[in-house]
Scaffold this motif. Structure first.
Motif, PDB file in Angstrom:
ATOM      1  N   ASP A  83       0.800  -1.227   0.000  1.00 10.82           N
ATOM      2  CA  ASP A  83       0.000   0.000   0.000  1.00 10.82           C
ATOM      3  C   ASP A  83       0.830   1.273   0.000  1.00 10.82           C
ATOM      4  O   ASP A  83       0.382   2.309  -0.500  1.00 10.82           O
ATOM      5  CB  ASP A  83      -0.914   0.015   1.236  1.00 10.82           C
ATOM      6  N   LEU A  85       4.917   2.711  -0.562  1.00  4.38           N
ATOM      7  CA  LEU A  85       6.337   2.516  -0.878  1.00  4.38           C
ATOM      8  C   LEU A  85       7.049   3.842  -0.682  1.00  4.38           C
ATOM      9  O   LEU A  85       6.750   4.824  -1.366  1.00  4.38           O
ATOM     10  CB  LEU A  85       6.516   2.038  -2.321  1.00  4.38           C
ATOM     11  N   ALA A 123       8.204  -3.150  -7.670  1.00  2.81           N
ATOM     12  CA  ALA A 123       7.064  -3.131  -6.746  1.00  2.81           C
ATOM     13  C   ALA A 123       5.727  -3.154  -7.474  1.00  2.81           C
ATOM     14  O   ALA A 123       4.695  -3.469  -6.865  1.00  2.81           O
ATOM     15  CB  ALA A 123       7.132  -1.884  -5.859  1.00  2.81           C
ATOM     16  N   LEU A 127       1.838  -3.545  -5.862  1.00  3.91           N
ATOM     17  CA  LEU A 127       1.137  -2.338  -5.430  1.00  3.91           C
ATOM     18  C   LEU A 127      -0.364  -2.511  -5.598  1.00  3.91           C
ATOM     19  O   LEU A 127      -0.860  -2.827  -6.683  1.00  3.91           O
ATOM     20  CB  LEU A 127       1.623  -1.124  -6.228  1.00  3.91           C
ATOM     21  N   ALA A 131      -2.587   2.710  -4.109  1.00  3.98           N
ATOM     22  CA  ALA A 131      -1.387   2.790  -3.274  1.00  3.98           C
ATOM     23  C   ALA A 131      -0.724   4.161  -3.395  1.00  3.98           C
ATOM     24  O   ALA A 131      -0.989   4.929  -4.324  1.00  3.98           O
ATOM     25  CB  ALA A 131      -0.403   1.692  -3.663  1.00  3.98           C
ATOM     26  N   VAL A 133       3.057   6.015  -3.512  1.00  4.29           N
ATOM     27  CA  VAL A 133       4.506   5.908  -3.684  1.00  4.29           C
ATOM     28  C   VAL A 133       5.108   7.271  -3.370  1.00  4.29           C
ATOM     29  O   VAL A 133       4.703   8.285  -3.953  1.00  4.29           O
ATOM     30  CB  VAL A 133       4.867   5.485  -5.121  1.00  4.29           C
ATOM     31  N   ILE A 174      -2.848   4.945  -8.341  1.00  2.00           N
ATOM     32  CA  ILE A 174      -1.612   5.027  -7.557  1.00  2.00           C
ATOM     33  C   ILE A 174      -1.052   6.442  -7.638  1.00  2.00           C
ATOM     34  O   ILE A 174      -0.830   6.966  -8.729  1.00  2.00           O
ATOM     35  CB  ILE A 174      -0.574   4.006  -8.062  1.00  2.00           C
TER      36      ILE A 174
END
Length: 250
Positions: A83, A85, A123, A127, A131, A133, A174
């Motif tokens: 979830d 990074l 990743a 992911l 998510a 990042v 994301i």
């Protein structure tokens, strides 16, 4: 209930400094945090600090593809995807233009650019949709600081990554953002300056131009990362958030 209750997070460069402070904060918010770095002793100490039920250490080097694979294999084994990074691992050194060597250039770009790229790329299958990042940038990308050619350029690349990847990953919801610290007192900053005495002298030079009148603390960066990791920042995409006490803003 924390903002990240039940979530899974990865923090690279998670053994000390900003990475450790962020891993602690994300765990406090309820996430299980996978931390990685090259020094196992520091990682083990970090797990002791965070708590073994909330943190997993996977020693490795982000420039080594097999090490990244081992990290993500550990995340995959947990069975909940990824979830958050926080791609934070980086190296830096002050080297004037005329003294830059191939080895210095390749080390800085190998970690800060190539390593970050593959940290995020590898990743992608894990992911979860929606998510977050977060990439670690730097105020150095904007300042043109003496003897920081390679580091500043590598962090400019990081800023570009966030824009491009935000566009590429928007279909999955994301979000990719950058947090750019200014002068933050960490073991890495002390080493970069050349030791405690040199760092103290550096602070005397830099603090007068910082609006807050002091250097920053890792926990202040960690708080910003936690915000970007949470739904509180749901409408922030492709941004660069400065945590610099105002030094790049005023």
């Amino acid at each position: 209930m924390g903002q990240l209750e039940g979530k899974t997070a990865v923090v690279t460069g998670g053994g000390t400094g900003i990475g450790l402070a962020t891993a602690v904060r994300l765990a406090t918010e309820g996430a299980h945090v996978f931390i990685t770095g090259r020094r196992k002793t520091e990682l083990d100490a970090a797990v002791d600090t965070i708590g073994a039920t909330m943190a997993t250490a996977v020693a490795g080097d982000i420039t080594v593809m097999a090490d990244l694979d081992r990290l993500y294999d550990a995340v995959r084994a947990r069975g909940r995807g990824l979830d958050v990074l926080f791609a934070n691992a980086a190296v830096a050194a002050f080297v004037p233009l005329e003294e830059i060597t191939e080895e210095h250039h390749d080390q800085v770009f190998g970690v800060n650019v190539r390593g970050m790229l593959f940290t995020v790329q590898k990743a992608l299958p894990l992911l979860n949709d929606g998510a977050s990042v977060i990439l670690t940038g730097s105020t150095a990308a904007d300042k043109g600081m003496h003897a920081f050619t390679t580091y500043a350029a590598s962090k400019a690349a990081v800023r570009s990554f966030a824009r491009t990847w935000s566009n590429e990953l928007k279909g999955r919801g994301i979000r990719v953002n950058v947090v750019s610290p200014g002068v933050i007192e960490t073991p890495g900053a002390v080493d970069l300056a050349g030791g405690e005495e040199a760092y103290a002298a550096f602070k005397k030079q830099i603090v007068p131009i910082v609006a807050k009148g002091r250097e920053g603390h890792p926990e202040e960066v960690a708080a910003t990362v936690a915000f970007l990791a949470s739904e509180q920042s749901s409408y922030i995409v492709g941004a660069n958030i400065y945590v610099d006490g105002g030094v790049n803003q005023i």
